[in-house]
Design an enzyme around this catalytic site. Structure first.
Site, PDB file in Angstrom:
ATOM      1  N   SER A   1       0.845  -1.182   0.000  1.00  0.00           N
ATOM      2  CA  SER A   1       0.000   0.000   0.000  1.00  0.00           C
ATOM      3  C   SER A   1       0.880   1.230   0.000  1.00  0.00           C
ATOM      4  CB  SER A   1      -0.854   0.004   1.266  1.00  0.00           C
ATOM      5  OG  SER A   1       0.034   0.122   2.363  1.00  0.00           O
ATOM      6  N   LYS A   2       0.301   2.299  -0.509  1.00  0.00           N
ATOM      7  CA  LYS A   2       1.136   3.487  -0.680  1.00  0.00           C
ATOM      8  C   LYS A   2       1.578   4.090   0.641  1.00  0.00           C
ATOM      9  CE  LYS A   2      -2.899   6.279  -1.565  1.00  0.00           C
ATOM     10  NZ  LYS A   2      -3.737   6.849  -2.589  1.00  0.00           N
TER      11      LYS A   2
END
Ligand code: GLU
Length: 493
Positions: A252-253
């Site tokens: 995930s970012k």
């Protein structure tokens, strides 16, 4: 049989590495078998899909060297390739299901569904639709539909027994029907959900092999039912392992940059990135780690695809990228550096910023180091300020990030307007508001003008720097993130 594969991204944000990863395997698989690879845009989430995002997906995949044989931008015999242009097909097929009693109208209000979910959760059950509208009287239903009452269409699911299906990588998988929800197929806005659209499209586009992320495994029973209800053959399915952060959570970012554009801006070579993504789900028969796309196609064999959870390891990627860079001839090296950023068009953007600040050319590079190179290391100490505490800085950076995540036009003046109104809404003096942002973006308190710097760096690098600045300040716990999210929504409302 002609092999046909597809990648089906939803255009709802940055071009994700996961899209390139799936595109790579689908494209390689189709090439291996002399077939076709299709790009389909799944934009049935009307609120979140944008045409800008669609375009950046095309650009990013092409930059990576992945080409499709059919797609919304190039057409093809099975078009249209954008789901919002195919609504008639879904409406027609949903109506057939309803006609045969394989799907049904549901008028339950959001409040009722929320209550049901709460009750099921507190009883320790998996939240699931309870079939409330299933036995509705036909005339009652017609009257309510005709009076324009909001409704959805749901899939009818067997009450008991189980669903067994084949996964090309994992073998037979069995899921009891009890665990399968009566999925919404058509939403109240008349748009199909992913589940209906994906089945109709894969069938109509003659897709023979679906290689997609493992997060869809639990949805397969719904798709199996739909294929059965329509009387269609189901393509073969292969669920690839998702890319993971180092703690094994889904990449995930918040933990790793996930936008392909970020990697482009940092100077990764697309062929190295592609090679790295290939290693995430597959290995060469001789375990060689460095190989090109064509070599991958040549050697591709589903038996060598893994189901383990591959950790996206930036250090390993950097090593691999370095191998590719060192393998370039000097002239190719110069060309690639120029392609990256040291070129006239890119440097021209800097001229208005630096010319007026330059007395000797030797002073040029230090001014732009954070624009062409990495930002200097920052720590808590970098954020010491007379008017703002750490929690103020965190709050500002969090809200700026949320604002920038939905900013579509990445230009100096628009960025300025957006953030100026944010500062006003937050009731923070603009000068103070800009301080943590200066530090996050440039690593310094004083730099070239902030908004020009952000415009030059682009959305992905800017946002990654803000994210890592939040980490440098000690990060935000889940609880704090939720609190800030609520505070941000209140400002917005
Ligand atoms: N639109 C889906 C996604 O973005 C596609 C999943 C699939 O390949 O079926 O994940």
């Amino acid at each position: 049989m002609t092999v046909r594969t597809r990648v089906a991204p939803s255009p709802t944000g940055d071009p994700h590495l996961g899209t390139a990863y799936m595109a790579l395997f689908n494209c390689a698989f189709a090439k291996k078998h002399g077939g076709q690879f299709v790009l389909r845009i799944e934009d049935t989430d009307q609120a979140r899909s944008t045409t800008e995002s669609e375009q950046v997906i095309f650009d990013a995949l092409r930059w990576m060297g992945l080409e499709w044989d059919e797609g919304p931008d190039i057409g093809g015999p099975y078009g249209p390739y954008r789901q919002s242009d195919r609504l008639d097909h879904y409406t027609k097929h949903a109506a057939e299901l309803v006609e045969r009693g394989q799907a049904f109208h549901c008028f339950c209000s959001t409040a009722r569904l929320a209550e049901l979910r709460r009750a099921q959760q507190s009883a320790g059950e998996t939240p699931r639709y309870d079939g409330h509208c299933l036995g509705m009287d036909e005339s009652d239903k017609v009257r309510r539909v005709e009076s324009g009452e909001a409704h959805v269409i749901r899939l009818r699911v067997p009450d008991d027994g189980e669903c067994t299906f084949e996964d090309g990588l994992r073998g037979a998988i069995t899921i009891p029907w009890q665990q399968v929800d009566m999925q919404v197929l058509v939403k109240s806005d008349g748009y199909p959900t992913y589940h209906l659209a994906v089945v109709v499209d894969d069938h109509q586009m003659d897709i023979t092999h679906v290689l997609r992320g493992e997060e869809w495994i639990s949805s397969v029973p719904k798709h199996v039912l739909l294929y059965q209800y329509f009387g269609w053959d189901m393509p073969s399915h292969y669920h690839l392992p998702l890319l993971r952060n180092s703690d094994q959570t889904k990449m995930s970012k918040r933990r790793n940059p996930t936008s392909i554009n970020y990697y482009q801006r940092c100077g990764y070579l697309p062929e190295a990135l592609l090679n790295y993504l290939a290693l995430m789900g597959w290995s060469m028969p001789d375990e060689r780690e460095i190989f090109g796309f064509d070599e991958m196609v040549e050697a591709l064999d589903v038996d060598r695809m893994s189901t383990g959870a591959p950790v996206f390891d930036t250090e390993k990627l950097n090593w691999l990228n370095g191998q590719y860079i060192r393998g370039l001839s000097s002239s190719a090296f110069m060309d690639r550096v120029a392609d990256w950023a040291i070129n006239r068009a890119r440097l021209e953007e800097l001229v208005p910023l630096i010319q007026e600040r330059t007395e000797r050319f030797i002073d040029l590079l230090p001014q732009v180091d954070y624009l062409l190179g990495e930002r200097a290391e920052i720590t808590r100490a970098s954020f010491v300020h007379k008017g703002l505490g750490e929690s103020d800085c965190l709050r500002i950076l969090d809200h700026v990030l949320r604002t920038l995540e939905r900013t579509r036009v990445w230009q100096r003046d628009d960025l300025f307007e957006e953030l100026k109104s944010l500062a006003e809404a937050m009731d923070v003096k603009f000068r103070d508001f800009l301080f943590p942002l200066f530090v996050a973006v440039s690593g310094r308190e004083i730099s070239l003008p902030l908004f020009d710097s952000m415009a030059f760096l682009g959305s992905d690098l800017t946002r990654t720097r803000i994210r890592t600045a939040i980490d440098a300040l000690g990060g935000l716990s889940k609880k704090e993130t939720r609190r800030l999210e609520r505070a941000f929504q209140e400002l917005d409302g």
